[in-house]
Design a protein around this motif. Structure first.
Motif, PDB file in Angstrom:
ATOM      1  N   HIS A  43      17.524  -5.639   2.346  1.00  0.00           N
ATOM      2  CA  HIS A  43      16.689  -5.461   1.160  1.00  0.00           C
ATOM      3  C   HIS A  43      15.666  -6.565   0.957  1.00  0.00           C
ATOM      4  N   ARG A  44      15.942  -7.757   1.489  1.00  0.00           N
ATOM      5  CA  ARG A  44      14.989  -8.859   1.306  1.00  0.00           C
ATOM      6  C   ARG A  44      14.157  -9.119   2.558  1.00  0.00           C
ATOM      7  N   ALA A  45      14.253  -8.262   3.536  1.00  0.00           N
ATOM      8  CA  ALA A  45      13.428  -8.420   4.740  1.00  0.00           C
ATOM      9  C   ALA A  45      11.955  -8.321   4.366  1.00  0.00           C
ATOM     10  N   PRO A  46      11.117  -9.240   4.856  1.00  0.00           N
ATOM     11  CA  PRO A  46       9.687  -9.149   4.535  1.00  0.00           C
ATOM     12  C   PRO A  46       9.081  -7.881   5.141  1.00  0.00           C
ATOM     13  N   ALA A  47       8.280  -7.190   4.345  1.00  0.00           N
ATOM     14  CA  ALA A  47       7.723  -5.909   4.781  1.00  0.00           C
ATOM     15  C   ALA A  47       6.284  -5.793   4.313  1.00  0.00           C
ATOM     16  N   ALA A  48       5.557  -4.913   4.978  1.00  0.00           N
ATOM     17  CA  ALA A  48       4.176  -4.618   4.590  1.00  0.00           C
ATOM     18  C   ALA A  48       3.953  -3.117   4.702  1.00  0.00           C
ATOM     19  N   ALA A  49       3.236  -2.559   3.724  1.00  0.00           N
ATOM     20  CA  ALA A  49       2.896  -1.132   3.725  1.00  0.00           C
ATOM     21  C   ALA A  49       1.425  -0.981   3.383  1.00  0.00           C
ATOM     22  N   GLU A  50       0.875   0.157   3.780  1.00  0.00           N
ATOM     23  CA  GLU A  50      -0.525   0.454   3.504  1.00  0.00           C
ATOM     24  C   GLU A  50      -0.640   1.819   2.829  1.00  0.00           C
ATOM     25  N   LEU A  51      -1.552   1.911   1.869  1.00  0.00           N
ATOM     26  CA  LEU A  51      -1.841   3.170   1.195  1.00  0.00           C
ATOM     27  C   LEU A  51      -3.218   3.644   1.665  1.00  0.00           C
ATOM     28  N   LEU A  52      -3.283   4.863   2.195  1.00  0.00           N
ATOM     29  CA  LEU A  52      -4.513   5.389   2.764  1.00  0.00           C
ATOM     30  C   LEU A  52      -4.532   6.906   2.679  1.00  0.00           C
ATOM     31  N   PHE A  53      -5.651   7.510   3.045  1.00  0.00           N
ATOM     32  CA  PHE A  53      -5.707   8.965   3.176  1.00  0.00           C
ATOM     33  C   PHE A  53      -6.199   9.282   4.583  1.00  0.00           C
ATOM     34  N   ARG A  54      -5.830  10.461   5.060  1.00  0.00           N
ATOM     35  CA  ARG A  54      -6.096  10.792   6.469  1.00  0.00           C
ATOM     36  C   ARG A  54      -7.415  11.530   6.666  1.00  0.00           C
ATOM     37  N   ARG A  55      -7.857  12.256   5.635  1.00  0.00           N
ATOM     38  CA  ARG A  55      -9.107  13.011   5.743  1.00  0.00           C
ATOM     39  C   ARG A  55      -9.935  12.806   4.481  1.00  0.00           C
ATOM     40  N   CYS A  56     -11.239  12.685   4.645  1.00  0.00           N
ATOM     41  CA  CYS A  56     -12.113  12.570   3.469  1.00  0.00           C
ATOM     42  C   CYS A  56     -12.131  13.890   2.708  1.00  0.00           C
ATOM     43  N   PRO A  57     -12.159  13.817   1.378  1.00  0.00           N
ATOM     44  CA  PRO A  57     -12.043  15.042   0.576  1.00  0.00           C
ATOM     45  C   PRO A  57     -13.332  15.865   0.520  1.00  0.00           C
TER      46      PRO A  57
END
Length: 523
Positions: free
Chosen positions: A22-36
């Motif tokens: 639970h305390r392991a350092p992590a990184a996530a990204e928020l993105l979209f795959r196709r332009c609307p």
């Protein structure tokens, strides 16, 4: 708002906790795959709301009690005790500035922190950013079509997906380029200009001038109050003669409604013309009341149409205004604003432009706030690094493959000041420089390419660290202004709404090699 999430985020959190990860350092990204909407860009929005959520993120005693009731009875009590201590104090968030033009596959947000917390933030951040960016982009498209001078009014509250959707639509359509909203609460909460006059129900509620109370209006310059119904009625035959219509065809209930409203709002009189017949009733009645107001020193602000051939009617109305201006020696009359509504869409705006309408203001509701051409932006939130090791999601659908590792994102500009490529590099790589020849891999292409940017911009800023917002946030008007500047920098080929040229997103050679190594290792 910690419980504004999907249950599987909590069950995964328990799994991490049981495994001691639970305390392991992590990184996530928020993105979209196709332009609307079939376009080449989107506007990033929702950052300020996301940061507000992060500052307040924690589980209350009531939240914990509820989780005890829905998780399996075998869930260890120590886990609930641990959740009581969880907050975002060890989370760092970097993002594009709110209102920036963004492109598919490029992270809007980058989130770093303990694995359990990074996981718990996923659903809420997606909820806060995805619709905000979608409706801001939709609004930006309407603004690009309408041009810089036509006023755009958001009026979609009654059509929105609930009160939260209505408020969000008002806020983010303003960021996207709209001038005002009909939503009073949005005006109070966000400082957005609000506008609105009357609906058909107000017009229909009157049947004769005898119902007008009070009847008198004091001239703007002062003096004795004047009976406005009588004054307007005296102007009606003159207007009808000019328009070559019979005064008998003008609905007296409509005239009464206009007079009553003008007495209540002499400086803000706008006539809704299409309750009965625009040319035989609505327009003559409006002109009569507007000319009566002019005689007392006031100026009517405009008319609105809500049905029929809006372009054709706008031309006819402008012709009448010009004729009245000339006949009655009232110069400002020919510039009276013409506003329209009635299920306005992108196609409607294109018709206005093609047919040369005389419309000055457009009210848009359903096709703005519900985004019917694309109801969701389809944002995703993916882990890219855990415990120092880059993560890669492999799938047969290459579009759904993630790009591993924590990254720095650069926007490359040409000599004309247009962005021509976004470049993702591993965080440890040196920053590219203006004028430097770069070897890159454009996503979707098998071959390496060489580019030489005239200017290089680091796209992300750190906005949240140590439990606090660490960069001053701009006001809503400043975000709106930034959005328009960001859009104006796009080349016409990328900015056009139909069949735009795809905007290239690339990765560095070093990131490409990491990508290839992880793919080989996973086979």
């Amino acid at each position: 708002m910690a419980l504004l999430t999907d249950l599987y985020q909590v069950t995964m959190a328990y799994g991490y906790w049981r495994a001691g990860r639970h305390r392991a350092p992590a990184a996530a990204e928020l993105l979209f795959r196709r332009c609307p909407f079939g376009g080449a860009f989107a506007l990033g929005a929702g950052l300020a709301e996301g940061l507000r959520f992060l500052r307040a993120f924690r589980f209350s005693a009531a939240d914990i009690a509820y989780l005890r009731s829905v998780l399996p009875s075998t869930t260890e009590e120590a886990f609930f005790e641990y959740l009581c201590t969880v907050d975002a104090s060890e989370v760092t968030v970097s993002s594009v500035p709110e209102g920036s033009v963004v492109f598919s596959r490029v992270p809007l947000l980058q989130v770093k922190g303990p694995l359990l917390v990074v996981q718990l933030l996923e659903t809420t951040l997606l909820c806060l950013v995805s619709y905000a960016s979608l409706v801001a982009t939709n609004a930006a498209r309407f603004r690009l079509l309408a041009g810089p001078t036509t006023k755009l009014m958001e009026m979609g509250l009654r059509r929105a997906q609930g009160p939260d959707g209505g408020l969000s639509a008002s806020k983010y359509s303003y960021i996207g380029g709209f001038d005002c909203t009909s939503n009073v609460l949005a005006g109070k909460l966000y400082g957005i200009p609000v506008q609105g006059t009357v609906a058909h129900s107000f017009i229909m509620s009157f049947t004769s001038l005898a119902e007008v109370q009070p009847r008198v209006l004091t001239p703007l310059a002062g003096g004795e109050p004047v009976d406005l119904p009588s004054l307007a009625e005296s102007w009606l035959p003159q207007v009808c003669e000019l328009l070559q219509v019979s005064p008998d065809k003008a609905n007296r209930g409509e005239l009464a409604a206009f007079v009553s409203y003008a007495i209540s709002f002499p400086r803000n009189f706008q006539g809704l013309l299409d309750t009965y017949c625009v040319m035989r009733s609505g327009l003559p009645n409006f002109c009569a009341v507007a000319l009566a107001l002019n005689q007392l020193g006031y100026r009517a602000i405009g008319v609105r149409l809500d049905s029929g051939d809006l372009t054709k009617q706008s031309k006819e109305i402008r012709r009448v205004f010009r004729a009245c201006s000339a006949r009655f020696q009232v110069p400002w009359f020919e510039t009276i604003s013409i506003a329209v509504s009635n299920d306005i869409s992108e196609r409607t705006l294109e018709e206005f432009i093609r047919e040369g309408s005389e419309i000055n203001m457009i009210g848009i509701g359903t096709n703005l706030v519900t985004c019917p051409l694309q109801p969701s932006l389809g944002c995703v939130y993916k882990l890219v690094k855990v415990n120092g090791s880059p993560c890669l999601k492999l799938t047969e659908d290459r579009e759904k493959m993630t790009i591993p590792g924590t990254k720095t994102v650069y926007r490359l500009y040409d000599a004309a000041g247009h962005p021509f490529m976004d470049l993702m590099a591993l965080e440890e790589e040196p920053s590219p420089s203006a004028g430097q020849e770069l070897t890159v891999r454009i996503l979707g292409s098998e071959k390496a390419s060489k580019v030489r940017p005239a200017t290089v911009e680091n796209l992300h800023r750190t906005y949240f660290q140590d439990g606090q917002v660490c960069e001053a946030l701009p006001s809503l008007p400043e975000v709106k202004s930034h959005a328009q500047v960001s859009l104006s920098q796009l080349s016409p080929a990328h900015r056009r709404l139909h069949e735009p040229e795809p905007y290239p997103v690339a990765i560095t050679e070093k990131l490409h090699l990491l990508f290839e190594e992880l793919q080989q290792a996973s086979r």
